[in-house]
Scaffold this motif. Structure first.
Motif, PDB file in Angstrom:
ATOM      1  N   LYS A  52       1.205   6.721  -6.853  1.00 44.47           N
ATOM      2  CA  LYS A  52      -0.013   7.347  -7.352  1.00 44.47           C
ATOM      3  C   LYS A  52      -0.313   8.716  -6.743  1.00 44.47           C
ATOM      4  N   CYS A  53       0.217   8.995  -5.548  1.00 44.28           N
ATOM      5  CA  CYS A  53      -0.200  10.203  -4.830  1.00 44.28           C
ATOM      6  C   CYS A  53       0.819  11.334  -4.882  1.00 44.28           C
ATOM      7  N   PHE A  54       1.993  11.081  -5.433  1.00 43.05           N
ATOM      8  CA  PHE A  54       3.043  12.087  -5.458  1.00 43.05           C
ATOM      9  C   PHE A  54       3.668  12.152  -6.849  1.00 43.05           C
ATOM     10  N   THR A  55       4.175  13.316  -7.179  1.00 49.44           N
ATOM     11  CA  THR A  55       4.967  13.448  -8.393  1.00 49.44           C
ATOM     12  C   THR A  55       6.398  13.008  -8.088  1.00 49.44           C
ATOM     13  N   PRO A  56       7.193  12.682  -9.109  1.00 47.79           N
ATOM     14  CA  PRO A  56       8.595  12.325  -8.850  1.00 47.79           C
ATOM     15  C   PRO A  56       9.360  13.407  -8.099  1.00 47.79           C
ATOM     16  N   LEU A  57       9.071  14.671  -8.395  1.00 46.47           N
ATOM     17  CA  LEU A  57       9.755  15.755  -7.695  1.00 46.47           C
ATOM     18  C   LEU A  57       9.363  15.786  -6.224  1.00 46.47           C
ATOM     19  N   GLU A  58       8.085  15.541  -5.927  1.00 46.01           N
ATOM     20  CA  GLU A  58       7.651  15.514  -4.532  1.00 46.01           C
ATOM     21  C   GLU A  58       8.288  14.359  -3.786  1.00 46.01           C
ATOM     22  N   ILE A  59       8.448  13.227  -4.451  1.00 40.69           N
ATOM     23  CA  ILE A  59       9.118  12.086  -3.816  1.00 40.69           C
ATOM     24  C   ILE A  59      10.560  12.443  -3.492  1.00 40.69           C
ATOM     25  N   THR A  60      11.215  13.157  -4.388  1.00 41.56           N
ATOM     26  CA  THR A  60      12.602  13.569  -4.144  1.00 41.56           C
ATOM     27  C   THR A  60      12.676  14.494  -2.928  1.00 41.56           C
ATOM     28  N   HIS A  61      11.768  15.441  -2.854  1.00 38.92           N
ATOM     29  CA  HIS A  61      11.739  16.346  -1.707  1.00 38.92           C
ATOM     30  C   HIS A  61      11.443  15.582  -0.416  1.00 38.92           C
ATOM     31  N   PHE A  62      10.446  14.719  -0.453  1.00 40.89           N
ATOM     32  CA  PHE A  62      10.078  13.964   0.738  1.00 40.89           C
ATOM     33  C   PHE A  62      11.241  13.113   1.235  1.00 40.89           C
ATOM     34  N   LYS A  63      11.899  12.456   0.326  1.00 42.73           N
ATOM     35  CA  LYS A  63      13.019  11.599   0.692  1.00 42.73           C
ATOM     36  C   LYS A  63      14.146  12.421   1.320  1.00 42.73           C
ATOM     37  N   ASP A  64      14.411  13.598   0.770  1.00 47.14           N
ATOM     38  CA  ASP A  64      15.476  14.435   1.318  1.00 47.14           C
ATOM     39  C   ASP A  64      15.121  14.949   2.708  1.00 47.14           C
ATOM     40  N   VAL A  65      13.865  15.361   2.889  1.00 45.85           N
ATOM     41  CA  VAL A  65      13.429  15.838   4.199  1.00 45.85           C
ATOM     42  C   VAL A  65      13.575  14.738   5.236  1.00 45.85           C
ATOM     43  N   PHE A  66      13.116  13.552   4.906  1.00 48.60           N
ATOM     44  CA  PHE A  66      13.154  12.463   5.883  1.00 48.60           C
ATOM     45  C   PHE A  66      14.588  12.082   6.233  1.00 48.60           C
ATOM     46  N   ARG A  67      15.414  11.866   5.240  1.00 45.31           N
ATOM     47  CA  ARG A  67      16.765  11.379   5.483  1.00 45.31           C
ATOM     48  C   ARG A  67      17.638  12.414   6.184  1.00 45.31           C
ATOM     49  N   SER A  68      17.397  13.700   5.925  1.00 40.81           N
ATOM     50  CA  SER A  68      18.240  14.731   6.530  1.00 40.81           C
ATOM     51  C   SER A  68      18.003  14.877   8.026  1.00 40.81           C
ATOM     52  N   LEU A  69      16.859  14.427   8.521  1.00 40.05           N
ATOM     53  CA  LEU A  69      16.541  14.593   9.940  1.00 40.05           C
ATOM     54  C   LEU A  69      16.380  13.278  10.691  1.00 40.05           C
ATOM     55  N   ALA A  70      16.461  12.151   9.974  1.00 45.15           N
ATOM     56  CA  ALA A  70      16.189  10.862  10.602  1.00 45.15           C
ATOM     57  C   ALA A  70      17.298  10.445  11.557  1.00 45.15           C
ATOM     58  N   ASP A  71      16.910   9.743  12.620  1.00 44.19           N
ATOM     59  CA  ASP A  71      17.865   9.064  13.492  1.00 44.19           C
ATOM     60  C   ASP A  71      18.200   7.714  12.872  1.00 44.19           C
ATOM     61  N   ASP A  72      19.376   7.223  13.178  1.00 45.32           N
ATOM     62  CA  ASP A  72      19.826   5.949  12.618  1.00 45.32           C
ATOM     63  C   ASP A  72      20.250   5.033  13.744  1.00 45.32           C
ATOM     64  N   GLN A  73      19.701   3.839  13.729  1.00 42.57           N
ATOM     65  CA  GLN A  73      20.101   2.833  14.713  1.00 42.57           C
ATOM     66  C   GLN A  73      20.248   1.493  14.002  1.00 42.57           C
ATOM     67  N   ASP A  74      21.488   1.032  13.965  1.00 44.11           N
ATOM     68  CA  ASP A  74      21.810  -0.251  13.328  1.00 44.11           C
ATOM     69  C   ASP A  74      21.303  -0.305  11.894  1.00 44.11           C
ATOM     70  N   GLY A  75      21.467   0.792  11.174  1.00 40.14           N
ATOM     71  CA  GLY A  75      21.117   0.816   9.762  1.00 40.14           C
ATOM     72  C   GLY A  75      19.668   1.142   9.463  1.00 40.14           C
ATOM     73  N   LEU A  98       0.825  -1.192   0.000  1.00 38.15           N
ATOM     74  CA  LEU A  98       0.000   0.000   0.000  1.00 38.15           C
ATOM     75  C   LEU A  98       0.870   1.258   0.000  1.00 38.15           C
ATOM     76  N   ALA A  99       1.936   1.249   0.795  1.00 38.46           N
ATOM     77  CA  ALA A  99       2.857   2.392   0.801  1.00 38.46           C
ATOM     78  C   ALA A  99       3.470   2.588  -0.579  1.00 38.46           C
ATOM     79  N   LEU A 100       3.793   1.495  -1.233  1.00 44.14           N
ATOM     80  CA  LEU A 100       4.340   1.578  -2.584  1.00 44.14           C
ATOM     81  C   LEU A 100       3.349   2.208  -3.550  1.00 44.14           C
ATOM     82  N   ARG A 101       2.088   1.812  -3.420  1.00 50.64           N
ATOM     83  CA  ARG A 101       1.067   2.371  -4.309  1.00 50.64           C
ATOM     84  C   ARG A 101       0.839   3.849  -4.012  1.00 50.64           C
ATOM     85  N   PHE A 102       0.840   4.216  -2.747  1.00 52.25           N
ATOM     86  CA  PHE A 102       0.719   5.634  -2.393  1.00 52.25           C
ATOM     87  C   PHE A 102       1.858   6.448  -3.003  1.00 52.25           C
ATOM     88  N   ALA A 103       3.075   5.915  -2.891  1.00 47.32           N
ATOM     89  CA  ALA A 103       4.229   6.646  -3.412  1.00 47.32           C
ATOM     90  C   ALA A 103       4.128   6.848  -4.917  1.00 47.32           C
TER      91      ALA A 103
END
Length: 631
Positions: free
Chosen positions: A30-53, A23-28
């Protein structure tokens, strides 16, 4: 045969996690443009905590990114909602860790982008929000500073790269490449252990229907506590309402920090008063929390747009400050020459949300009204037409200030309840014009001062009403304090608005001549109505539970009540922009020219002939029926 239930349980666990991933794959995709996915991915990764990968967001990260005001204290609630929505459509997986896959689903639901995928369940988001806020006896909150170690290990053991798996696969499918095999991952053990049947969740069913997996939903629902056994704690919902009032005027890409700067101690106290008025519509005085039955009844009737502010708030995930689109465009061109830097022109300052505050209408009350009238018709769209404190309390002033406004308007009136026994000559005179009071006063809520605020949304231009009332099916009669209530127009009667020399009536039949033998001299009040007397000194709101009038009865309260009050403030605000205001100015200018022309008429020597001429023109004599000022 003996291994059947065990095999079924294992298959069910794998299925729910796999379908959640799908379902998450389908949302990604059908619900977002490629540019929005790029922005979303950058926002998440730039602030995410990392534990064991494994990358994930914790509560502090989410609240800091959304700029949730600490002074209001709703941060844990927003995080609780996110951890529940991240497990959609399987409540047994909640609370989920906010991985990129879970966060994607949170943004889709909060911004209502799921509508492009889920054709059914479009109105079921409120039910999902209730579940995300509800508390069961087994636990009091769903707030985690850091995910438990055993959950992190269970996710890591699935060998799924949750940081990029969904987005990369969606991108590859969009490009027509062969999709990778998607394996689900276990987020959490079932949060609810009771084996009870649950009501069908239309939004979740729509999600699984899109994946041809309806049967799995039935198994997962057995692990979810019944929604009617849950409740939202009053204190939690109060904090959320205060946040929703602040973010109600939020525009896309507009930072919440600008609105948070206005949170002075005085405004926070005012926010709390408005939030309490809304809470009392859910009758918290009878229960320690808000149950789904009242939530599901009152939200659509009186607060249909209360959650709209969450849409632009979570749209911030789709705009990364780290991505310079102009630089990407220059680097993609074939010309090696560097383009000159184009200076950025600062955005023009936005028009104020409200041109000026009145004695009743301020930013908090405006946000409260936006919970049942769309905000795009209110914020930066209201014009003060009549303010009693400035123009004087008279029907003539209202006629002069309001009648040339050719668009919808909002009437607001505030005052203090009168005692059951009239005090003073003015109160007794007012009481004599009304039928004997048969109903008790309305609810007082937390307000011990007896202050009330009523109002109406008027969907037609104002004018005199002699034989028939005016108004349409979009008319609203509402109460803002001490309890929030919105009463929709009814088709049983069309006596929506009357403006005569006997006062202003909403839901009251037009007045009849009083010299008819045997007819009562009392003012006629509708079953559900608001009436303001001709001097604009007193008003009366009536609610007859049997109904039958121009407005429907209350959805939150049963029974009869009547509030008689002394008017303190009266305001009428025009709903419209510059075009409507210009039309009003043009009408005023025309009237002024006509008045000047009448004043400049030169009379002859024959006074009787001149008077007859002026009478024929309607300029002198008794022509009250022609609709002159009633001031």
């Amino acid at each position: 045969m003996g291994q059947g239930p065990s095999d079924e349980k294992v298959a069910r666990n794998v299925s729910t996690e796999h379908l959640s991933h799908e379902l998450a794959l389908r949302f990604a995709k059908k619900c977002f443009t490629p540019l929005e996915i790029t922005h979303f991915k950058d926002v998440f990764r730039s602030l995410a905590d990392d534990q064991d990968g494994m990358q994930y967001w914790k509560e502090e990260t989410l609240c800091r990114f959304l700029v949730i005001p600490d002074a209001l204290g709703p941060g844990p609630l927003i995080y609780q909602m996110a951890t529940y929505l991240g497990a959609f459509p399987f409540p047994s997986l909640a609370p989920s860790i906010l991985t990129i896959e879970a966060m994607l689903k949170v943004v889709v639901i909060m911004t209502e982008r799921y509508r492009t995928v889920l054709k059914r369940g479009g109105t079921d988001r409120n039910k999902l929000f209730f579940r995300s806020l509800a508390v069961f006896d087994r636990r009091m909150s769903s707030v985690y500073e850091k995910p438990p170690q055993d959950i992190l290990e269970s996710v890591r053991d699935q060998k799924v790269d949750t940081s990029d798996a969904v987005l990369d696969e969606a991108r590859s499918q969009a490009a027509g490449e062969e999709p990778r095999s998607a394996r689900g991952f276990s987020i959490d053990k079932p949060a609810n252990e009771e084996d009870e049947e649950e009501d069908d969740d239309e939004l979740a069913l729509a999600a699984l229907e899109s994946l041809d997996a309806i049967e799995v939903f039935k198994y997962d629902q057995r692990a979810d506590t019944k929604i009617h056994h849950a409740q939202i704690p009053v204190d939690n919902f109060r904090r959320l309402i205060m946040l929703l009032l602040v973010i109600a005027p939020l525009d896309a890409q507009e930072s919440l920090s600008k609105h948070a700067e206005r949170l002075t101690p005085k405004r926070i106290e005012s926010l709390r008063e408005v939030a309490d008025s809304i809470l009392w519509s859910f009758t918290p005085e009878q229960n320690a929390g808000i149950f789904y039955q009242s939530f599901n009844k009152i939200i659509p009737a009186s607060l249909p747009y209360i959650f709209d502010g969450l849409n632009p708030l979570f749209e911030h995930f789709l705009f990364s400050k780290n991505i310079d689109l102009s630089r990407r465009k220059r680097s993609s061109t074939s010309t090696p020459m560097t383009s000159p830097t184009v200076p950025q022109v600062p955005d023009a300052p936005l028009e104020p949300l409200l041109p000026r505050e009145g004695d009743i209408l301020n930013l908090n009350i405006l946000s409260q009204i936006s919970f049942f009238i769309k905000g795009n018709n209110l914020f930066r769209r209201l014009r003060p037409l009549y303010l009693g404190a400035d123009a004087g309390f008279s029907l003539g002033s209202i006629e002069h200030k309001v009648f040339n406004w050719r668009a919808p308007s909002i009437l607001l009136v505030s005052g203090t309840r009168l005692s059951s026994a009239p005090e003073g000559t003015r109160e007794r005179s007012f009481a004599d014009t009304l039928p004997p009071k048969r109903f008790p006063d309305g609810a007082s809520g937390n307000n011990t001062r007896g202050r009330v605020i009523f109002g109406a949304y008027i969907d037609v231009p104002w004018k005199h009403t002699y034989k028939e009332a005016i108004g349409g099916s979009e008319m609203l009669l509402f109460q803002l304090s001490p309890l929030h209530e919105v009463l929709q127009a009814s088709s049983l009667s069309r006596d929506y608005l009357t403006f005569t020399k006997t006062g202003i009536g909403l839901g009251c039949p037009p007045p009849r001549p009083r010299n008819v033998s045997g007819m009562s001299s009392h003012t006629a009040l509708g079953p559900v109505s608001l009436m303001l007397d001709p001097s604009l000194e007193f008003g009366v709101f009536t609610h007859d539970g049997t109904g039958g009038g121009s407005f429907h009865t209350s959805q939150s309260r049963k029974g009869d009540w009547q509030d008689r009050f002394e008017i303190e403030h009266l305001e009428i605000w025009g709903c419209g922009g510059d075009e409507e205001a210009e039309r009003q100015r043009a009408a005023w200018a025309f009237e002024e020219r006509e008045a000047e022309a009448r004043r400049s008429v030169k009379l002859g020597r024959d006074k009787e002939a001149d008077r007859a001429l002026l009478e024929m023109a309607g300029l002198v004599g008794n022509h009250s029926a022609s609709g002159g000022s009633m001031g």
